[in-house]
Write a protein that holds these residues in place. Structure first.
Motif, PDB file in Angstrom:
ATOM      1  N   VAL A  93      32.947  30.354  -2.459  1.00 56.73           N
ATOM      2  CA  VAL A  93      33.374  30.762  -1.126  1.00 56.73           C
ATOM      3  C   VAL A  93      32.322  30.435  -0.068  1.00 56.73           C
ATOM      4  O   VAL A  93      31.147  30.271  -0.381  1.00 56.73           O
ATOM      5  N   TRP A  94      32.784  30.375   1.166  1.00 60.62           N
ATOM      6  CA  TRP A  94      31.892  30.298   2.315  1.00 60.62           C
ATOM      7  C   TRP A  94      32.290  31.400   3.280  1.00 60.62           C
ATOM      8  O   TRP A  94      33.445  31.858   3.271  1.00 60.62           O
ATOM      9  N   VAL A  95      31.324  31.827   4.056  1.00 56.37           N
ATOM     10  CA  VAL A  95      31.541  32.900   5.030  1.00 56.37           C
ATOM     11  C   VAL A  95      30.933  32.474   6.368  1.00 56.37           C
ATOM     12  O   VAL A  95      30.112  31.562   6.423  1.00 56.37           O
ATOM     13  N   LYS A 134      31.054  24.333   7.622  1.00 55.68           N
ATOM     14  CA  LYS A 134      30.889  22.919   7.972  1.00 55.68           C
ATOM     15  C   LYS A 134      31.554  22.039   6.920  1.00 55.68           C
ATOM     16  O   LYS A 134      31.263  22.141   5.739  1.00 55.68           O
ATOM     17  N   GLU A 135      32.440  21.166   7.377  1.00 55.12           N
ATOM     18  CA  GLU A 135      33.211  20.307   6.474  1.00 55.12           C
ATOM     19  C   GLU A 135      32.309  19.450   5.583  1.00 55.12           C
ATOM     20  O   GLU A 135      32.573  19.291   4.387  1.00 55.12           O
ATOM     21  N   LYS A 170      32.231  19.669   1.510  1.00 55.40           N
ATOM     22  CA  LYS A 170      32.539  18.469   0.712  1.00 55.40           C
ATOM     23  C   LYS A 170      31.423  18.204  -0.300  1.00 55.40           C
ATOM     24  O   LYS A 170      31.695  17.898  -1.467  1.00 55.40           O
ATOM     25  N   GLU A 171      30.171  18.322   0.130  1.00 56.20           N
ATOM     26  CA  GLU A 171      29.041  18.108  -0.773  1.00 56.20           C
ATOM     27  C   GLU A 171      29.046  19.127  -1.914  1.00 56.20           C
ATOM     28  O   GLU A 171      28.880  18.772  -3.080  1.00 56.20           O
ATOM     29  N   ALA A 172      29.262  20.402  -1.574  1.00 55.98           N
ATOM     30  CA  ALA A 172      29.298  21.445  -2.597  1.00 55.98           C
ATOM     31  C   ALA A 172      30.439  21.200  -3.591  1.00 55.98           C
ATOM     32  O   ALA A 172      30.254  21.324  -4.808  1.00 55.98           O
ATOM     33  N   LYS A 173      31.605  20.839  -3.091  1.00 56.26           N
ATOM     34  CA  LYS A 173      32.742  20.550  -3.968  1.00 56.26           C
ATOM     35  C   LYS A 173      32.430  19.397  -4.915  1.00 56.26           C
ATOM     36  O   LYS A 173      32.783  19.439  -6.095  1.00 56.26           O
ATOM     37  N   GLY A 174      31.756  18.371  -4.405  1.00 55.49           N
ATOM     38  CA  GLY A 174      31.383  17.235  -5.244  1.00 55.49           C
ATOM     39  C   GLY A 174      30.446  17.634  -6.366  1.00 55.49           C
ATOM     40  O   GLY A 174      30.602  17.189  -7.512  1.00 55.49           O
ATOM     41  N   LEU A 183      36.453  26.978  -1.158  1.00 58.91           N
ATOM     42  CA  LEU A 183      36.146  25.623  -0.708  1.00 58.91           C
ATOM     43  C   LEU A 183      37.390  24.747  -0.534  1.00 58.91           C
ATOM     44  O   LEU A 183      37.302  23.633  -0.029  1.00 58.91           O
ATOM     45  N   ASP A 184      38.553  25.291  -0.928  1.00 58.55           N
ATOM     46  CA  ASP A 184      39.818  24.584  -0.705  1.00 58.55           C
ATOM     47  C   ASP A 184      40.577  25.129   0.507  1.00 58.55           C
ATOM     48  O   ASP A 184      41.701  24.713   0.784  1.00 58.55           O
ATOM     49  N   GLY A 185      39.966  26.097   1.222  1.00 57.94           N
ATOM     50  CA  GLY A 185      40.573  26.618   2.439  1.00 57.94           C
ATOM     51  C   GLY A 185      41.434  27.848   2.274  1.00 57.94           C
ATOM     52  O   GLY A 185      42.121  28.252   3.213  1.00 57.94           O
ATOM     53  N   ASN A 186      41.438  28.476   1.103  1.00 57.94           N
ATOM     54  CA  ASN A 186      42.212  29.693   0.882  1.00 57.94           C
ATOM     55  C   ASN A 186      41.377  30.918   1.247  1.00 57.94           C
ATOM     56  O   ASN A 186      40.181  30.969   0.955  1.00 57.94           O
ATOM     57  N   LYS A 187      42.015  31.908   1.863  1.00 58.80           N
ATOM     58  CA  LYS A 187      41.309  33.121   2.266  1.00 58.80           C
ATOM     59  C   LYS A 187      40.825  33.889   1.040  1.00 58.80           C
ATOM     60  O   LYS A 187      41.543  34.029   0.046  1.00 58.80           O
ATOM     61  N   VAL A 188      39.587  34.396   1.145  1.00 52.25           N
ATOM     62  CA  VAL A 188      38.978  35.224   0.104  1.00 52.25           C
ATOM     63  C   VAL A 188      38.213  36.327   0.815  1.00 52.25           C
ATOM     64  O   VAL A 188      37.555  36.065   1.827  1.00 52.25           O
TER      65      VAL A 188
END
Length: 183
Positions: A124-126, A103-104, A108-112, A43-48
Motif C-alpha cells: 500500500v501507499w498512503v 507518485k506513479e 511502478k518501480e515498487a511493483k517491478g 499499488l493497483d489503485g484499490n482502496k485500502v
C-alpha cells in the motif's frame, strides 16, 4: 596523504552506519500501541484502510523502500510467510515508503521489484502527511516489520532490519502466535 586517510576514515564510518542499519535492533516504544489509522491505495489503485486488520487474525506489516537491499532481499520470504498466514486467516502487507504520496513513477518501480521477487501480497501507499507516514519518521533502519492483531494493536516490538536469520524469524513467529492467541 592526510586527505586520503581522512577520506578513508569517513568512508569507513559511512559503511559502519550503513551496515548497522541492516541489523536487527528493535524499537520498543510502540509495543501495545494502536497501529496508526490509515487510508491509502494498494499499488493497483484499490482502496485500502486500517479496517483491514479486522479481517485478519494477524497482520504482519513490513515497511520497506526500493533501494534498500535488505528490504528487497526479504520480499520472497515475506511472500512465503503471507501464504502460510493465509491458511490461518492472516496476511502480510507491505508499505513501500518511496510510494508515499502516490507518485506513479515510484509505484511502478515498487511493483517491478515485487514482480521480480515474486512477492504477491498487498502493498500500500498512503499520503505523505498521513499518520502512517509520520509513524515511519521514527525508524532508524529498514526494513521494519510490525505484527498487528485483529484489533489494530501492535504486538511485540517492531523488528528493525532484515528477517534474515532463524532467531529473528522465531521472534517474529512468537509475535504472530501471540497476536493470534489474543483473538
Amino acid at each position: 596523504m592526510k586527505k586520503r586517510r581522512l577520506i578513508g576514515l569517513l568512508l569507513t564510518v559511512v559503511m559502519v552506519f550503513t551496515l548497522a542499519a541492516c541489523g536487527n535492533s528493535s524499537k520498543g516504544s510502540d509495543v501495545g500501541k494502536v497501529f496508526p489509522a490509515f487510508e491509502g491505495m494498494d499499488l493497483d489503485g484499490n482502496k485500502v484502510d486500517s479496517s483491514i486488520f479486522k479481517n485478519n487474525s494477524v497482520t504482519v506489516v513490513n515497511f520497506w523502500f526500493s533501494s534498500c537491499q535488505a528490504c528487497v532481499e526479504e520480499l520472497g520470504e515475506l511472500n512465503e510467510l503471507n501464504e502460510s498466514l493465509k491458511e490461518k486467516g492472516g496476511a502480510v502487507i507491505g508499505v513501500n515508503t518511496d510510494t508515499f504520496g502516490g507518485k506513479e513513477e515510484t509505484i511502478k518501480e515498487a511493483k517491478g521489484i515485487l514482480e521480480q521477487k515474486k512477492a504477491e501480497y498487498t502493498n500500500v501507499w498512503v499520503p505523505k502527511d498521513s499518520e502512517l507516514a509520520k509513524f515511519t519518521k521514527d525508524f532508524f533502519a529498514y526494513p521494519v516489520t510490525c505484527v498487528v492483531d485483529s484489533n489494530g494493536n501492535i504486538v511485540g516490538k517492531p523488528i528493525m532490519g532484515g528477517i534474515n536469520s532463524k532467531s529473528v524469524m522465531e521472534s517474529l513467529q512468537k509475535q504472530i502466535d501471540g497476536a493470534m492467541n489474543q483473538k
